[in-house]
Design a protein around this motif. Sequence first.
Motif, PDB file in Angstrom:
ATOM      1  N   UNK A   1      30.439  -7.659 -31.661  1.00  0.00           N
ATOM      2  CA  UNK A   1      31.601  -7.000 -32.252  1.00  0.00           C
ATOM      3  C   UNK A   1      31.518  -6.999 -33.777  1.00  0.00           C
ATOM      4  N   UNK A   2      30.955  -8.065 -34.336  1.00  0.00           N
ATOM      5  CA  UNK A   2      30.764  -8.090 -35.792  1.00  0.00           C
ATOM      6  C   UNK A   2      29.787  -7.003 -36.222  1.00  0.00           C
ATOM      7  N   UNK A   3      28.737  -6.822 -35.445  1.00  0.00           N
ATOM      8  CA  UNK A   3      27.769  -5.774 -35.765  1.00  0.00           C
ATOM      9  C   UNK A   3      28.409  -4.392 -35.660  1.00  0.00           C
ATOM     10  N   UNK A   4      29.226  -4.196 -34.633  1.00  0.00           N
ATOM     11  CA  UNK A   4      29.932  -2.930 -34.484  1.00  0.00           C
ATOM     12  C   UNK A   4      30.903  -2.699 -35.639  1.00  0.00           C
ATOM     13  N   UNK A   5      31.611  -3.756 -36.023  1.00  0.00           N
ATOM     14  CA  UNK A   5      32.573  -3.636 -37.119  1.00  0.00           C
ATOM     15  C   UNK A   5      31.864  -3.298 -38.425  1.00  0.00           C
ATOM     16  N   UNK A   6      30.659  -3.811 -38.583  1.00  0.00           N
ATOM     17  CA  UNK A   6      29.880  -3.505 -39.789  1.00  0.00           C
ATOM     18  C   UNK A   6      29.479  -2.028 -39.814  1.00  0.00           C
TER      19      UNK A   6
ATOM     20  N   UNK B   1      31.000   0.391 -37.905  1.00  0.00           N
ATOM     21  CA  UNK B   1      32.181   1.242 -37.746  1.00  0.00           C
ATOM     22  C   UNK B   1      33.401   0.494 -38.294  1.00  0.00           C
ATOM     23  N   UNK B   2      33.502   0.339 -39.606  1.00  0.00           N
ATOM     24  CA  UNK B   2      34.564  -0.500 -40.178  1.00  0.00           C
ATOM     25  C   UNK B   2      35.981   0.035 -39.969  1.00  0.00           C
TER      26      UNK B   2
ATOM     27  N   UNK C   1      37.452  -1.940 -32.064  1.00  0.00           N
ATOM     28  CA  UNK C   1      36.482  -3.008 -32.309  1.00  0.00           C
ATOM     29  C   UNK C   1      37.176  -4.204 -32.961  1.00  0.00           C
ATOM     30  N   UNK C   2      38.011  -3.928 -33.964  1.00  0.00           N
ATOM     31  CA  UNK C   2      38.723  -5.024 -34.635  1.00  0.00           C
ATOM     32  C   UNK C   2      39.711  -5.702 -33.680  1.00  0.00           C
ATOM     33  N   UNK C   3      40.319  -4.912 -32.799  1.00  0.00           N
ATOM     34  CA  UNK C   3      41.242  -5.479 -31.811  1.00  0.00           C
ATOM     35  C   UNK C   3      40.506  -6.453 -30.885  1.00  0.00           C
TER      36      UNK C   3
END
Length: 404
Positions: free
Chosen positions: A173-178, A180-181, A186-188
């Motif tokens: 999820x951290x990689x996704x957030x990076x 797709x900020x 993803x943040x949820x």
Amino acid sequence: MLFTYASIPSRSSLMVALVSVFLFLPFLLFPSQMLEAQSTTASADDRVQDLYAEAKAAQASGDLNGAIAKYESILQISPRLGAAYNNLGSLYLKQHEYRKAAAVLERGLKIDPAMSSASALLGISLYEMGEYASARPRLEAALRANPKDNDAELLLANALIKMGELEAATVHLQQLAHREPKDQEVWYLLGGAYMKLAEQALGKLNEIDPNSVLMHEVSGEVMESMKNFDGALIEYKKAVEMAPQRPGTHYKLGSTYWSLSMWDAATQQFEAELANDPNNCTAQWKIGNILLEQHLDPQLAVTDIDKALAICPTLMPARGDRGRALMRLDRNEEAVKDLQAAETADPSDPSIHFLLAQAYRALGRAQDAKAEMQVFTKLEESARAATAQRAQQVLQNKENPPQE
């Protein structure tokens, strides 16, 4: 003609649409060299191509059962044609026939293990069947083939969460957030995973000693976050009584008093905190802030705030308060510098724009003052509108409760 396997398309922003993104994988014509490798006859080759064209037409017209029948016929002629398994599995998946899709895709991957699209589709099928542990290696394989495949990584993270593998899920999820900020989902999910990890950690903390200083501090923090300041005071007082020399205990108690505008009690706790931890810049700043709130000597406030900024130069709330204190001392030129720094750090804070407008006006900079007041007004109106909208939603929920 030479055709290639379709790549996994980019994911939509909502998890609800994730599966459908995979379902609409484009159907593939089959490389003639693959057929030749199977030593099929020319007539068989032509028949496969005809069946593929018919399958594609059936699928385009919405006749999924007809398309499925065509692919099954293709596999009877060319049982080692991996792409046919990929596309047949995709059709079953589209019909929510997950077990059939999984069986077909597994057969295809035995023939061609490099089909990353089939691996991803199989991972989706297994996920939808609730077989998260089995879905995991398939989704990991798809992700290895395309490390930036957001679809596969999101579904993998969901599978890991379902399995209770929260730490592994947070990595993805951290990689996704990076990448797709601005993706709220993803943040949820990341926030939810961290909350569960926090619950586990706090549960272990309580298991070790439910009456420890740390448990009282945690309980106080939970109550404070819920605006239950009276309950927070009780917990923080217990922590101070048990460990009066421990850095942080007096600060937490003082900060709660500060939130309640109990200035004298807050100052006493902040001073006690600084005796334990002279480098607590936030405690030092809040002492200066209290002097401003009580409309006491602004020069003393500047002195305390300067001490805080000497320890933590990037403490922007202190920078804003320093500008406020300097304005009371008629040192508006200096105040502007501090307020501009605070504005840059948090342009959404209306109070800073209001103070800047006052400072500019005192300096005779009418246009700058007008511009800051316009920003202040806009932010205030947006805040009021958001508050009104939330209030309306609360009323609507009360008037129209969900049906059980």
